[in-house]
Scaffold this motif. Sequence first.
Motif, mmCIF file in Angstrom:
data_model
loop_
_atom_site.group_PDB
_atom_site.id
_atom_site.type_symbol
_atom_site.label_atom_id
_atom_site.label_comp_id
_atom_site.label_asym_id
_atom_site.label_seq_id
_atom_site.Cartn_x
_atom_site.Cartn_y
_atom_site.Cartn_z
ATOM 1 N N SER A 137 0.966 -1.376 -0.041
ATOM 2 C CA SER A 137 0.026 -0.069 0.015
ATOM 3 C C SER A 137 0.707 1.162 0.093
ATOM 4 O O SER A 137 1.979 1.260 0.117
ATOM 5 C CB SER A 137 -1.089 0.008 1.216
ATOM 6 O OG SER A 137 -0.145 0.400 2.220
ATOM 7 N N GLU A 138 0.167 2.000 -0.023
ATOM 8 C CA GLU A 138 1.092 3.660 -0.194
ATOM 9 C C GLU A 138 1.854 3.933 1.305
ATOM 10 O O GLU A 138 2.706 4.691 1.393
ATOM 11 C CB GLU A 138 0.408 4.887 -0.288
ATOM 12 C CG GLU A 138 -0.749 5.312 0.655
ATOM 13 C CD GLU A 138 -2.257 4.808 0.391
ATOM 14 O OE1 GLU A 138 -3.132 5.606 0.810
ATOM 15 O OE2 GLU A 138 -2.474 4.132 -0.306
ATOM 16 N N ASN A 139 1.487 3.035 2.398
ATOM 17 C CA ASN A 139 2.120 3.301 3.549
ATOM 18 C C ASN A 139 3.467 2.259 3.770
ATOM 19 O O ASN A 139 3.953 2.196 4.620
ATOM 20 C CB ASN A 139 1.318 3.076 4.889
ATOM 21 C CG ASN A 139 0.242 4.206 4.695
ATOM 22 O OD1 ASN A 139 0.651 5.457 4.542
ATOM 23 N ND2 ASN A 139 -0.948 3.721 5.013
ATOM 24 N N SER A 140 3.477 1.225 2.815
ATOM 25 C CA SER A 140 4.251 0.161 2.996
ATOM 26 C C SER A 140 5.910 0.549 2.779
ATOM 27 O O SER A 140 6.115 1.351 1.894
ATOM 28 C CB SER A 140 4.155 -0.814 1.742
ATOM 29 O OG SER A 140 2.632 -1.411 2.246
ATOM 30 N N ASP A 141 6.645 0.013 3.468
ATOM 31 C CA ASP A 141 8.178 0.021 3.407
ATOM 32 C C ASP A 141 8.601 -1.423 2.470
ATOM 33 O O ASP A 141 8.182 -2.365 3.102
ATOM 34 C CB ASP A 141 8.868 0.169 4.504
ATOM 35 C CG ASP A 141 8.941 1.398 4.980
ATOM 36 O OD1 ASP A 141 9.946 2.142 4.505
ATOM 37 O OD2 ASP A 141 8.123 1.941 5.749
ATOM 38 N N VAL A 142 9.064 -1.145 1.372
ATOM 39 C CA VAL A 142 9.340 -2.768 0.757
ATOM 40 C C VAL A 142 11.108 -2.748 0.421
ATOM 41 O O VAL A 142 11.505 -1.573 0.069
ATOM 42 C CB VAL A 142 8.738 -2.315 -0.729
ATOM 43 C CG1 VAL A 142 9.129 -3.487 -1.617
ATOM 44 C CG2 VAL A 142 7.310 -2.490 -0.379
ATOM 45 N N ALA A 143 11.371 -3.737 0.772
ATOM 46 C CA ALA A 143 12.776 -4.258 0.088
ATOM 47 C C ALA A 143 12.586 -5.247 -0.906
ATOM 48 O O ALA A 143 11.926 -6.241 -0.751
ATOM 49 C CB ALA A 143 13.671 -4.833 1.510
ATOM 50 N N ILE A 144 13.516 -5.084 -1.701
ATOM 51 C CA ILE A 144 13.734 -6.164 -2.921
ATOM 52 C C ILE A 144 15.079 -6.653 -2.886
ATOM 53 O O ILE A 144 16.115 -5.815 -3.078
ATOM 54 C CB ILE A 144 13.463 -5.380 -4.307
ATOM 55 C CG1 ILE A 144 11.796 -4.912 -4.067
ATOM 56 C CG2 ILE A 144 13.539 -6.372 -5.369
ATOM 57 C CD1 ILE A 144 11.419 -4.006 -5.172
ATOM 58 N N LEU A 145 15.276 -7.926 -2.693
ATOM 59 C CA LEU A 145 16.596 -8.530 -2.487
ATOM 60 C C LEU A 145 17.027 -9.079 -3.622
ATOM 61 O O LEU A 145 16.252 -10.328 -4.118
ATOM 62 C CB LEU A 145 16.795 -9.237 -1.085
ATOM 63 C CG LEU A 145 16.285 -8.535 -0.079
ATOM 64 C CD1 LEU A 145 16.638 -9.493 1.041
ATOM 65 C CD2 LEU A 145 17.163 -7.191 0.035
#
Length: 342
Positions: free
Chosen positions: A164-172
Amino acid sequence: MKAVLLTGIGELAVDDVAEPVIQEEGQVLLRVDAVGVCGSDVHYYKEGKIGSEAVKYPFIIGHECAATVKEVGRAVRRVKVGDKVVIEPAISCGSCSQCRAGRENTCRRLKFLGCPGQIEGCLCEYIVMPEANCYVSEKLTEGQAVLCEPLAIAVYAVKQAKVSENSDVAILGAGPIGLSVLLCSGLKTEKIYATDRVKERIEAAKQNGALWAGNPDREDVVGQILKLRPVGVDVVFECAGEQETIEEAIEILKPGGKLMLIGIPEQEKIHLDIHKMRRKEITIVNVRRQNDCTQRAIDLISERLVNVDFMLTHRFNPEQTPQAFEMVGGYRDGVIKAVIEF
Ligand SMILES: [Zn+2]
Ligand SMILES: [Zn+2]
């Protein structure tokens, strides 16, 4: 017709094989225009298998396909001769319990292009597919049409993760899948952190929406992400298929976070730090390719909501397929997506 055959571990050969013919009224004969080299194809090339799916030689691999309709069966209505199409590589049966539950991607009788023991792939001049697997894509370039396959997986993964617009996302892992996940996550949030070992992929991540991108060989990526986001991230997309990235994911996730497993490991088993995981109550979600996301991928590109063109870094002819596989397998020359043009 000309086909690129996998003939042994690390062996690809161009040969003449019989051209396929339409056998059912609902089928379409397709002239293959371009095929993307996928990480899964490289596993079959280098290891001869993925888990229990072992290649019986000779075999045609390849499933990321842009094609032109050459001939249609009598019951075909939607596509016509000359149409440019994106191929959805998974043929589901439509009647098993998984299909009836709307889970065509885990169909019990699934036939996936270029998957050993199922059907041969598209590294050849012609293939036959059901009409339902052909998506008309007149506005897309050949390269964009090929990139719809990894993009559809990203569309599905981001949807399953409920970013969502509040999400912190990491892409490994910032290969074609990781970068596609970056583009799709970027439609929802700006708080995206990415890692990779390849300099060009880190650059690509930074230029295409990552707030921060780093290299685990050069810096403490876990420490860096936790410095930027001390409470941890909501979602990690693991797109490398490595023990190391799974461990990093468990470190950087916040309690209640989601670990999305997309990467394909080389080994049979992966270890999980169960105590860290249970204390944080982490949810693990496996992403099995994609489910009904091909049209959305086409729309995202044709409506210019995402730009995938930067991923298409190398083009080869069929005779050069071994070079393409060596390049992709060795992460050489800044390759992101290599395409074989027929
Ligand atoms: Zn693929
Ligand atoms: Zn089914």
